[in-house]
Structures are given as structure tokens and as C-alpha cells.
Design an enzyme around this catalytic site. Structure first.
Site, PDB file in Angstrom:
ATOM      1  N   GLN A   1    -114.824 -13.707  59.512  1.00 47.50           N
ATOM      2  CA  GLN A   1    -114.593 -12.417  58.859  1.00 47.50           C
ATOM      3  C   GLN A   1    -114.956 -12.541  57.386  1.00 47.50           C
ATOM      4  O   GLN A   1    -114.656 -13.533  56.748  1.00 47.50           O
ATOM      5  CB  GLN A   1    -113.112 -12.052  59.013  1.00 47.50           C
ATOM      6  CG  GLN A   1    -112.695 -10.750  58.398  1.00 47.50           C
ATOM      7  CD  GLN A   1    -111.224 -10.433  58.693  1.00 47.50           C
ATOM      8  OE1 GLN A   1    -110.714 -10.716  59.758  1.00 47.50           O
ATOM      9  NE2 GLN A   1    -110.553  -9.845  57.724  1.00 47.50           N
TER      10      GLN A   1
ATOM     11  N   TYR B   1    -114.865 -12.858  50.124  1.00 52.61           N
ATOM     12  CA  TYR B   1    -114.409 -14.129  50.667  1.00 52.61           C
ATOM     13  C   TYR B   1    -114.555 -14.157  52.167  1.00 52.61           C
ATOM     14  O   TYR B   1    -114.401 -13.161  52.855  1.00 52.61           O
ATOM     15  CB  TYR B   1    -112.972 -14.454  50.243  1.00 52.61           C
ATOM     16  CG  TYR B   1    -111.917 -13.421  50.537  1.00 52.61           C
ATOM     17  CD1 TYR B   1    -111.041 -13.590  51.605  1.00 52.61           C
ATOM     18  CD2 TYR B   1    -111.770 -12.295  49.740  1.00 52.61           C
ATOM     19  CE1 TYR B   1    -110.051 -12.659  51.868  1.00 52.61           C
ATOM     20  CE2 TYR B   1    -110.784 -11.365  49.996  1.00 52.61           C
ATOM     21  CZ  TYR B   1    -109.929 -11.549  51.065  1.00 52.61           C
ATOM     22  OH  TYR B   1    -108.953 -10.619  51.329  1.00 52.61           O
TER      23      TYR B   1
ATOM     24  N   LYS C   1    -110.084 -19.776  53.368  1.00 46.09           N
ATOM     25  CA  LYS C   1    -110.840 -18.748  52.641  1.00 46.09           C
ATOM     26  C   LYS C   1    -111.817 -19.412  51.681  1.00 46.09           C
ATOM     27  O   LYS C   1    -111.457 -20.320  50.941  1.00 46.09           O
ATOM     28  CB  LYS C   1    -109.892 -17.839  51.855  1.00 46.09           C
ATOM     29  CG  LYS C   1    -108.954 -17.040  52.739  1.00 46.09           C
ATOM     30  CD  LYS C   1    -107.964 -16.233  51.932  1.00 46.09           C
ATOM     31  CE  LYS C   1    -107.026 -15.467  52.855  1.00 46.09           C
ATOM     32  NZ  LYS C   1    -105.983 -14.758  52.099  1.00 46.09           N
TER      33      LYS C   1
ATOM     34  N   GLU D   1    -127.896 -19.813  46.550  1.00 46.19           N
ATOM     35  CA  GLU D   1    -127.437 -19.847  47.937  1.00 46.19           C
ATOM     36  C   GLU D   1    -125.924 -19.973  47.900  1.00 46.19           C
ATOM     37  O   GLU D   1    -125.398 -20.931  47.332  1.00 46.19           O
ATOM     38  CB  GLU D   1    -128.059 -21.049  48.639  1.00 46.19           C
ATOM     39  CG  GLU D   1    -127.735 -21.151  50.100  1.00 46.19           C
ATOM     40  CD  GLU D   1    -128.447 -22.345  50.734  1.00 46.19           C
ATOM     41  OE1 GLU D   1    -127.847 -23.442  50.743  1.00 46.19           O
ATOM     42  OE2 GLU D   1    -129.595 -22.169  51.173  1.00 46.19           O
TER      43      GLU D   1
ATOM     44  N   HIS E   1    -100.366 -14.792  49.560  1.00 51.34           N
ATOM     45  CA  HIS E   1    -100.295 -14.444  50.976  1.00 51.34           C
ATOM     46  C   HIS E   1    -100.758 -15.607  51.852  1.00 51.34           C
ATOM     47  O   HIS E   1    -101.639 -16.365  51.467  1.00 51.34           O
ATOM     48  CB  HIS E   1    -101.181 -13.227  51.266  1.00 51.34           C
ATOM     49  CG  HIS E   1    -100.846 -12.041  50.434  1.00 51.34           C
ATOM     50  ND1 HIS E   1    -101.786 -11.138  50.010  1.00 51.34           N
ATOM     51  CD2 HIS E   1     -99.669 -11.598  49.917  1.00 51.34           C
ATOM     52  CE1 HIS E   1    -101.218 -10.188  49.297  1.00 51.34           C
ATOM     53  NE2 HIS E   1     -99.927 -10.458  49.218  1.00 51.34           N
TER      54      HIS E   1
ATOM     55  N   ASP F   1     -95.640  -7.498  47.490  1.00 53.69           N
ATOM     56  CA  ASP F   1     -95.595  -8.679  46.626  1.00 53.69           C
ATOM     57  C   ASP F   1     -94.342  -8.703  45.748  1.00 53.69           C
ATOM     58  O   ASP F   1     -93.842  -9.766  45.405  1.00 53.69           O
ATOM     59  CB  ASP F   1     -96.863  -8.773  45.786  1.00 53.69           C
ATOM     60  CG  ASP F   1     -98.091  -9.070  46.656  1.00 53.69           C
ATOM     61  OD1 ASP F   1     -97.916  -9.577  47.783  1.00 53.69           O
ATOM     62  OD2 ASP F   1     -99.216  -8.784  46.209  1.00 53.69           O
TER      63      ASP F   1
ATOM     64  N   ASN G   1    -114.534 -10.433  53.683  1.00 53.11           N
ATOM     65  CA  ASN G   1    -113.777  -9.369  53.013  1.00 53.11           C
ATOM     66  C   ASN G   1    -114.339  -9.148  51.616  1.00 53.11           C
ATOM     67  O   ASN G   1    -114.854 -10.081  50.996  1.00 53.11           O
ATOM     68  CB  ASN G   1    -112.293  -9.734  52.917  1.00 53.11           C
ATOM     69  CG  ASN G   1    -111.641  -9.874  54.271  1.00 53.11           C
ATOM     70  OD1 ASN G   1    -112.015  -9.225  55.229  1.00 53.11           O
ATOM     71  ND2 ASN G   1    -110.663 -10.742  54.361  1.00 53.11           N
TER      72      ASN G   1
END
Length: 184
Positions: A46, A130, A70, A28, A61, A169, A48
Site C-alpha cells: 500500500q 510512504y 513504513k 530512484e 500510531h 491523538d 499513502n
């Protein structure tokens, strides 16, 4: 799920319970009621999915007006995942912490809002997924220099190779010049 605070206590390493046999495994990776207790008030909005090749470094970032928490995990390969505390009034402001996340170890890292986030691919390639606690806002995104000497991040770079960076970057700001996340 086992939860272990890192050297920055707000950044958490999560180890799901894995049930496996000759057929494979089951685990899980997310349950809302568990995260409601662990991270009260955090809702994920959200998901990603990212794929990168060996030697690619993405980050560091962060967003200021729409800071994203995240919950990161790797589904293929291995990455070195890093969080940098950008919260101006935090006792760990300017500190960085990293963890190896891989498909093999199945660990997850919780990177709270107010942190810069980045990763370096140590395997031939890696895929990560994530969950984010706020939406991506490209006009609000900032980049912190991955090798800023103030941060002293010990990236496990491939010997003799420089990391592969995006133009964004490469142009990232030093920690001294980077905008900070204001906390009340």
C-alpha cells in the site's frame, strides 16, 4: 542508495543518489531488488500520501495484529519523523529515534513493523508519501501519547505553540499503558 542505521539499528535512514543539473533532478526512490536485499521478506502492499500544515503532529500510531513497516519520504516541505520501538523483547524496547525528512534533503526513513510512527510538520506545510508492508486496519490501530515523559522525544515544536492534534491523538495511551507488540 546510502543506508545508515539510526540509534535504533533496525530503523534506517536512506539517502538516494540524486542526479541534477540546470533542468532539475532525477532520483530512484524505490527498486524492489534493492529492498529485497536490504529488507528480506518485506513486501510493500500500500502507498499513502498525506498533506499537513505547520504545527500538526500525527501519531504515534501502530498496529499489533497487522504491524506495518513504513518507508517514508517527503515531497513538499519538512517533517520531523519519529519511530518508537514497541517490540516487547527488543533491546531497544521503549526507545525513540527521529529524523528530519524534507523535500530538500530527499532522505527516507524505514520504520519496521512493531514500531509506533508519528511526525510533526516543521515547515509551512508538508506532503509525505510512504509505502506500507501491510494494509491499514483501523480496528487494529493504537495511539501512543506523543509527549509521554518515558519516551523523552525531543520534538522540534514551533516556539510557544502546542502541536495540533486529532481527537484520537489527544486520547492516546501513555507508554506504560499502551499494548506492546509481542515478538517470539
Amino acid at each position: 542508495m546510502k543506508v545508515t542505521p539510526t540509534a535504533i539499528p533496525d530503523v534506517l535512514l536512506l539517502e538516494p543518489e540524486v542526479h541534477g543539473d540546470h533542468r532539475g533532478f532525477f532520483m530512484e526512490t524505490f527498486r524492489q531488488s534493492f529492498f529485497d536485499e536490504l529488507l528480506p521478506g518485506v513486501k510493500f502492499v500500500q502507498d499513502n500520501h498525506s498533506k499537513s500544515g505547520q504545527g500538526i503532529l500525527r501519531g504515534l500510531h501502530y498496529q499489533l495484529n497487522q504491524p506495518q513497516g513504513k518507508l517514508v519520504r517527503v515531497t513538499t516541505g519538512e517533517i520531523y519523523d519519529v519511530a518508537v520501538d514497541m517490540r516487547e523483547n527488543s533491546p531497544t524496547f521503549g526507545h525513540a529515534v527521529g529524523a528530519l525528512l524534507s523535500a530538500e534533503n530527499k532522505h527516507q526513513l524505514w520504520v519496521p513493523p512493531g514500531f509506533a510512527h508519528g511526525f510533526y510538520v516543521t515547515s509551512e506545510n508538508a506532503e509525505m508519501v510512504y509505502k506500507c508492508s501491510d494494509y491499514y486496519a483501523p480496528d487494529d490501530e493504537h495511539s501512543l501519547l506523543w509527549n509521554d515523559p518515558v519516551l523523552r522525544i525531543d520534538w522540534p515544536l514551533v516556539k510557544g505553540a502546542s502541536p495540533i492534534l486529532s481527537a484520537k491523538d489527544k486520547a492516546a495511551l501513555s507508554f506504560a499503558n499502551a499494548p506492546r507488540y509481542k515478538t517470539s
